[in-house]
Design a protein around this motif. Structure first.
Motif, mmCIF file in Angstrom:
data_model
loop_
_atom_site.group_PDB
_atom_site.id
_atom_site.type_symbol
_atom_site.label_atom_id
_atom_site.label_comp_id
_atom_site.label_asym_id
_atom_site.label_seq_id
_atom_site.Cartn_x
_atom_site.Cartn_y
_atom_site.Cartn_z
ATOM 1 N N VAL A 1 14.668 11.865 0.261
ATOM 2 C CA VAL A 1 15.012 10.501 -0.143
ATOM 3 C C VAL A 1 14.662 9.521 0.975
ATOM 4 O O VAL A 1 14.226 8.393 0.726
ATOM 5 C CB VAL A 1 16.509 10.403 -0.503
ATOM 6 N N LEU A 2 14.844 9.947 2.230
ATOM 7 C CA LEU A 2 14.490 9.140 3.391
ATOM 8 C C LEU A 2 13.277 9.730 4.092
ATOM 9 O O LEU A 2 13.101 10.945 4.125
ATOM 10 C CB LEU A 2 15.660 9.067 4.384
ATOM 11 N N ASP A 3 12.472 8.860 4.664
ATOM 12 C CA ASP A 3 11.358 9.289 5.512
ATOM 13 C C ASP A 3 11.774 9.371 6.972
ATOM 14 O O ASP A 3 11.272 10.212 7.726
ATOM 15 C CB ASP A 3 10.188 8.310 5.383
ATOM 16 N N ILE B 1 3.298 -2.669 4.059
ATOM 17 C CA ILE B 1 4.178 -1.524 3.834
ATOM 18 C C ILE B 1 5.519 -2.010 3.289
ATOM 19 O O ILE B 1 6.197 -2.816 3.915
ATOM 20 C CB ILE B 1 4.402 -0.727 5.134
ATOM 21 N N ALA B 2 5.881 -1.530 2.115
ATOM 22 C CA ALA B 2 7.189 -1.849 1.546
ATOM 23 C C ALA B 2 8.259 -0.986 2.226
ATOM 24 O O ALA B 2 7.994 0.149 2.625
ATOM 25 C CB ALA B 2 7.193 -1.607 0.041
ATOM 26 N N ILE B 3 9.460 -1.530 2.352
ATOM 27 C CA ILE B 3 10.543 -0.841 3.057
ATOM 28 C C ILE B 3 11.725 -0.634 2.128
ATOM 29 O O ILE B 3 12.110 -1.530 1.376
ATOM 30 C CB ILE B 3 11.003 -1.657 4.286
ATOM 31 N N THR C 1 0.807 -1.224 0.000
ATOM 32 C CA THR C 1 0.000 0.000 0.000
ATOM 33 C C THR C 1 0.835 1.267 0.000
ATOM 34 O O THR C 1 0.352 2.336 -0.387
ATOM 35 C CB THR C 1 -0.932 0.021 1.223
ATOM 36 N N SER C 2 2.074 1.208 0.466
ATOM 37 C CA SER C 2 2.937 2.390 0.521
ATOM 38 C C SER C 2 4.379 1.946 0.708
ATOM 39 O O SER C 2 4.657 0.758 0.891
ATOM 40 C CB SER C 2 2.511 3.326 1.663
ATOM 41 N N VAL C 3 5.284 2.934 0.678
ATOM 42 C CA VAL C 3 6.709 2.679 0.849
ATOM 43 C C VAL C 3 7.247 3.607 1.931
ATOM 44 O O VAL C 3 6.962 4.808 1.917
ATOM 45 C CB VAL C 3 7.499 2.914 -0.453
ATOM 46 N N VAL C 4 8.007 3.070 2.860
ATOM 47 C CA VAL C 4 8.706 3.865 3.868
ATOM 48 C C VAL C 4 10.203 3.657 3.678
ATOM 49 O O VAL C 4 10.673 2.513 3.644
ATOM 50 C CB VAL C 4 8.298 3.474 5.295
ATOM 51 N N ALA C 5 10.935 4.760 3.534
ATOM 52 C CA ALA C 5 12.383 4.705 3.367
ATOM 53 C C ALA C 5 13.053 5.094 4.675
ATOM 54 O O ALA C 5 12.836 6.191 5.191
ATOM 55 C CB ALA C 5 12.829 5.636 2.247
#
Length: 324
Positions: A182-184, A162-164, A132-136
């Motif tokens: 670029v990073l969360d 959640i993709a990492i 559903t989303s991406v967290v960096a």
């Protein structure tokens, strides 16, 4: 999120989203935006935004050019075009570098949000199927084992949707990636304070003095002190008691490297209690009784705008869970 390419084929709608997320649309912001949108069809280019922020960060057009791998002429041209489109001077240049004007300080607020949201859009467009989303998230190498490794496992079990994107880096690099979107989240020791970002304490680790033992429990190479650079605070505190250890035969800038070295070659040094614990239990290391211990806190740093993102908040919750 509205179209990224509206308002004459530029990125202005995305910038408008950034402004709304910051909640800081001051009168000057409105003037800047009006001039920006009506000045010409070609609006704010992402490279100009990055260039502007790099000058703010480095304090110099020349340093910004070096960091962006472009010529100083290119940097000057980007800022000149940006100032013409906004109808405001953004920098005052002098012998000491470049300083923001009042308009430049206002512009920094949403230029930073613009770059962050642009990066977020790139991440979201690359969401893997079924997620559903991406967290960096990025962290210092010393923090990955076990803290961030435990966090990756927690995220897989608790929030598999959640993709990492996980990265390792040095503090300045991680802060730069955080600042540019670029990073969360960045997990750091002693982070620098940045406007528009929140800093939360995750855990206060202890640095303890350990030494190697042989198979019979005898000390081996205990006089071979290895100095690990744990940052300026540790250096200041350590200096008061350094005479007890003698001159270090080896100085390293990375905790895991120093620990691996003494496990192989013998010696002593300060390391995180959590990292040394398995080797103490295995009889490879022992804590030096009576030696001073030092606090070494780890923090999570993230943009204030991320408080509205459920996925980032879940990632932060996972970090607090694994350090309990």
């Amino acid at each position: 999120m509205r179209s990224i390419s509206s308002c004459g084929g530029n990125h202005l709608d995305l910038l408008d989203v950034a402004l709304r997320e910051t909640g800081r649309q001051t009168e000057l912001n409105a003037v800047l935006m009006q001039n920006y949108c009506t000045e010409r069809e070609a609006g704010m280019d992402i490279d100009r935004a990055r260039t502007f922020l790099e000058i703010v960060h480095s304090g110099s057009f020349l340093k910004a050019a070096d960091r962006l791998h472009v010529t100083q002429t290119t940097v000057s041209a980007r800022i000149r075009t940006l100032e013409e489109e906004l109808g405001r001077q953004l920098f005052i240049r002098n012998r000491n570098g470049a300083q923001l004007t009042p308009a430049g300080r206002e512009f920094e607020r949403f230029a930073q949000s613009f770059v962050q949201i642009w990066e977020r859009a790139r991440h979201q467009l690359a969401i893997p199927s079924g997620r559903t989303s991406v967290v960096a998230l990025g962290g210092e190498l010393s923090l990955w084992n076990p803290l961030l490794l435990d966090w990756l496992v927690w995220m897989k079990n608790a929030r598999p949707e959640i993709a990492i994107q996980a990265q390792v880096g040095v503090p300045d690099q991680l802060l730069e990636q955080l600042r540019t979107g670029v990073l969360d989240i960045a997990v750091l020791y002693a982070p620098k304070l940045l406007p528009g970002f929140r800093v939360e304490l995750l855990v206060e680790e202890q640095l303890v003095l350990v030494r190697t033992t042989d198979r019979d429990g005898e000390q081996v190479g205990s006089k071979d002190y290895v100095y690990v650079d744990w940052g300026p605070l540790f250096a200041a505190q350590h200096g008061a008691s350094s005479s007890a250890f003698g001159e270090p035969g080896l100085m390293v800038g990375l905790g895991p490297l120093g620990l691996s070295y003494i496990l192989r070659a013998g010696g002593m040094g300060y390391f995180r209690r959590g990292a040394a614990a398995p080797h103490i239990e295995a009889g490879q290391l022992e804590i030096v009784e009576g030696a001073p211990e030092f606090t070494y806190p780890a923090y999570a740093v993230y943009p204030e705008a991320s408080e509205a993102r459920a996925d980032v908040q879940e990632a932060l919750r996972g970090l607090t869970q694994v350090v309990k």
